[in-house]
Design a protein around this motif. Structure first.
Motif, PDB file in Angstrom:
ATOM      1  N   LEU A 273     -23.159 -20.602  37.025  1.00 52.79           N
ATOM      2  CA  LEU A 273     -22.116 -19.709  37.529  1.00 52.79           C
ATOM      3  C   LEU A 273     -22.417 -18.261  37.145  1.00 52.79           C
ATOM      4  O   LEU A 273     -22.279 -17.341  37.974  1.00 52.79           O
ATOM      5  CB  LEU A 273     -20.755 -20.139  36.985  1.00 52.79           C
ATOM      6  N   LEU A 274     -22.848 -18.047  35.911  1.00 53.53           N
ATOM      7  CA  LEU A 274     -23.208 -16.694  35.479  1.00 53.53           C
ATOM      8  C   LEU A 274     -24.404 -16.164  36.258  1.00 53.53           C
ATOM      9  O   LEU A 274     -24.451 -14.976  36.609  1.00 53.53           O
ATOM     10  CB  LEU A 274     -23.515 -16.698  33.981  1.00 53.53           C
ATOM     11  N   PHE A 275     -25.361 -17.025  36.551  1.00 56.29           N
ATOM     12  CA  PHE A 275     -26.532 -16.598  37.325  1.00 56.29           C
ATOM     13  C   PHE A 275     -26.116 -16.200  38.737  1.00 56.29           C
ATOM     14  O   PHE A 275     -26.596 -15.189  39.280  1.00 56.29           O
ATOM     15  CB  PHE A 275     -27.550 -17.730  37.361  1.00 56.29           C
ATOM     16  N   ALA A 276     -25.216 -16.974  39.352  1.00 55.10           N
ATOM     17  CA  ALA A 276     -24.725 -16.627  40.684  1.00 55.10           C
ATOM     18  C   ALA A 276     -23.960 -15.301  40.651  1.00 55.10           C
ATOM     19  O   ALA A 276     -24.089 -14.469  41.558  1.00 55.10           O
ATOM     20  CB  ALA A 276     -23.835 -17.742  41.227  1.00 55.10           C
ATOM     21  N   CYS A 277     -23.156 -15.082  39.600  1.00 56.56           N
ATOM     22  CA  CYS A 277     -22.454 -13.802  39.452  1.00 56.56           C
ATOM     23  C   CYS A 277     -23.446 -12.650  39.331  1.00 56.56           C
ATOM     24  O   CYS A 277     -23.223 -11.561  39.892  1.00 56.56           O
ATOM     25  CB  CYS A 277     -21.548 -13.840  38.225  1.00 56.56           C
ATOM     26  N   ALA A 278     -24.536 -12.876  38.608  1.00 54.38           N
ATOM     27  CA  ALA A 278     -25.549 -11.835  38.467  1.00 54.38           C
ATOM     28  C   ALA A 278     -26.194 -11.507  39.811  1.00 54.38           C
ATOM     29  O   ALA A 278     -26.490 -10.336  40.096  1.00 54.38           O
ATOM     30  CB  ALA A 278     -26.610 -12.272  37.458  1.00 54.38           C
ATOM     31  N   LEU A 279     -26.415 -12.516  40.665  1.00 53.29           N
ATOM     32  CA  LEU A 279     -26.969 -12.261  41.994  1.00 53.29           C
ATOM     33  C   LEU A 279     -26.013 -11.418  42.829  1.00 53.29           C
ATOM     34  O   LEU A 279     -26.425 -10.475  43.525  1.00 53.29           O
ATOM     35  CB  LEU A 279     -27.263 -13.582  42.704  1.00 53.29           C
TER      36      LEU A 279
END
Length: 375
Positions: free
Chosen positions: A52-58
């Motif tokens: 989820l954090l990686f998707a937010c970073a994208l």
């Protein structure tokens, strides 16, 4: 007779200080191994949160890229540019729904209406030949029961509901990350030992630029697949062509998935219209896929990370096995991150060597050492 001084000296054995040093080294190594295993177990337990954090970073990277573009051309402050970026994206999405909404609703309604009839027509055509009848008989034997279908639909609806809630969280989280990138980047850097901060900052910059370039190329590829599939199917007379094209374009965020998802309903509808239309439909899908893989994507290689097809496919499979559906959706950017880490930390490639073909303008602010910035 040998004197006492000529006798060989006996081995006094390890000194107490030597034994203590050895025991300390063993204890330290044991603690490090246990701490590493505990950290790996914790990361595996929190893998959904990390994805989820990686998707937010994208999402934050997309917002920062557009914001940086606006800042360069308008000289507006960062906060104003970010606000305009969000408003422009909302206006674009809302305008697209307002302009194409009625058409897309009609297209999807027609798709849902025509698909069962087209499948029945295809079954009737197959039943006319001996080979087709054998295929139908085998397919009916493999068909799931009614309860299995109900359970699958229920699971799919629950998955869709969870995906929508997750999408909202990703968009909100990405907006927060984009609003204060220095705060979060500096917090990450403070957790890194001082001696490794410079190399870590360069690695994070390399990952950031690689992902940004991949997102640009992927957006153009999705646009080509969506428009090419919709236009080609419309020209050969397939019903609901633009709805299928929209699905193909959106699904192309996962490489090779768009044409596969669009191909099943397109082929059924095409053969439902007639054998010639069905064959033309297959030809359109193959042409779009070949142009995408052999012409469009090679032309975009200077704007995105060069991922070999085999690496992409195995990355998607591995991410799907390890992380499920979220892993499949994020498989390609995760593969890019892994490749950058391998090239930087294992092959020791220089940052400028890796990004020789990348754009020099990176989304601000640049990741820096917080202690050096404070001084």
């Amino acid at each position: 007779m040998p004197s006492q001084t000529d006798r060989p000296a006996s081995n006094p054995g390890p000194s107490p200080s030597g034994r203590d040093g050895f025991e300390r080294r063993v204890f330290r190594a044991t603690v490090i191994v246990l701490a590493t295993l505990a950290a790996a177990y914790l990361m595996w337990t929190l893998v959904d949160l990390l994805l989820l954090l990686f998707a937010c970073a994208l999402v934050a990277m997309i917002l920062l890229t557009i914001t940086n573009w606006l800042r360069i051309r308008t000289r507006l402050p960062f906060a104003v540019s970010l606000g305009l970026t969000v408003l422009l994206l909302l206006a674009l999405i809302g305008g697209a729904f307002a302009f194409f909404g009625t058409t897309m609703q009609t297209e999807f309604t027609e798709l849902a209406t025509r698909l069962p009839a087209a499948w029945a027509n295809v079954q009737a055509r197959l039943a006319e030949s001996r080979i087709g009848a054998a295929i139908l008989e085998r397919a009916q034997g493999l068909a799931p029961s009614g309860q299995t279908i109900v359970n699958a639909v229920t699971t799919a609806l629950a998955t869709v509901g969870g995906a929508l809630s997750g999408l909202v969280l990703v968009l909100i989280g990405g907006l927060y990350l984009a609003a204060q990138p220095t705060l979060y980047a500096g917090g990450v850097m403070r957790m890194i030992p001082t001696a490794a901060r410079e190399r870590t900052a360069e690695t994070l910059d390399a990952i950031s630029v690689s992902l940004k370039n991949w997102l640009k190329g992927q957006a153009l590829g999705m646009l080509f697949v969506g428009v090419g599939t919709g236009l080609g199917l419309w020209l050969v007379g397939v019903p609901a062509a633009w709805a299928i094209g929209l699905v193909a374009g959106l699904a192309e965020f996962v490489p090779y998935l768009g044409v596969l998802l669009a191909g099943i309903p397109a082929v059924i509808l095409g053969f439902g219209q007639g054998t010639d239309t069905g064959l033309w439909t297959i030809g359109v899908l193959i042409a779009v896929q070949q142009l995408q893989g052999n012409l469009v994507m090679p032309l975009l290689q200077n704007k995105m990370v060069d991922l070999p097809p085999a690496v992409t496919i195995f990355g998607i499979i591995a991410a799907g096995i390890l992380f499920g559906v979220p892993g499949v959706l994020l498989a390609t950017p995760l593969t890019i991150v892994v490749l950058v880490l391998i090239r930087r930390l294992y092959l020791h490639e220089d940052k400028h060597e890796m990004l020789a073909s990348a754009e020099t303008a990176a989304p601000p602010p640049t990741i820096v050492d917080p202690d050096r910035a404070a001084s």
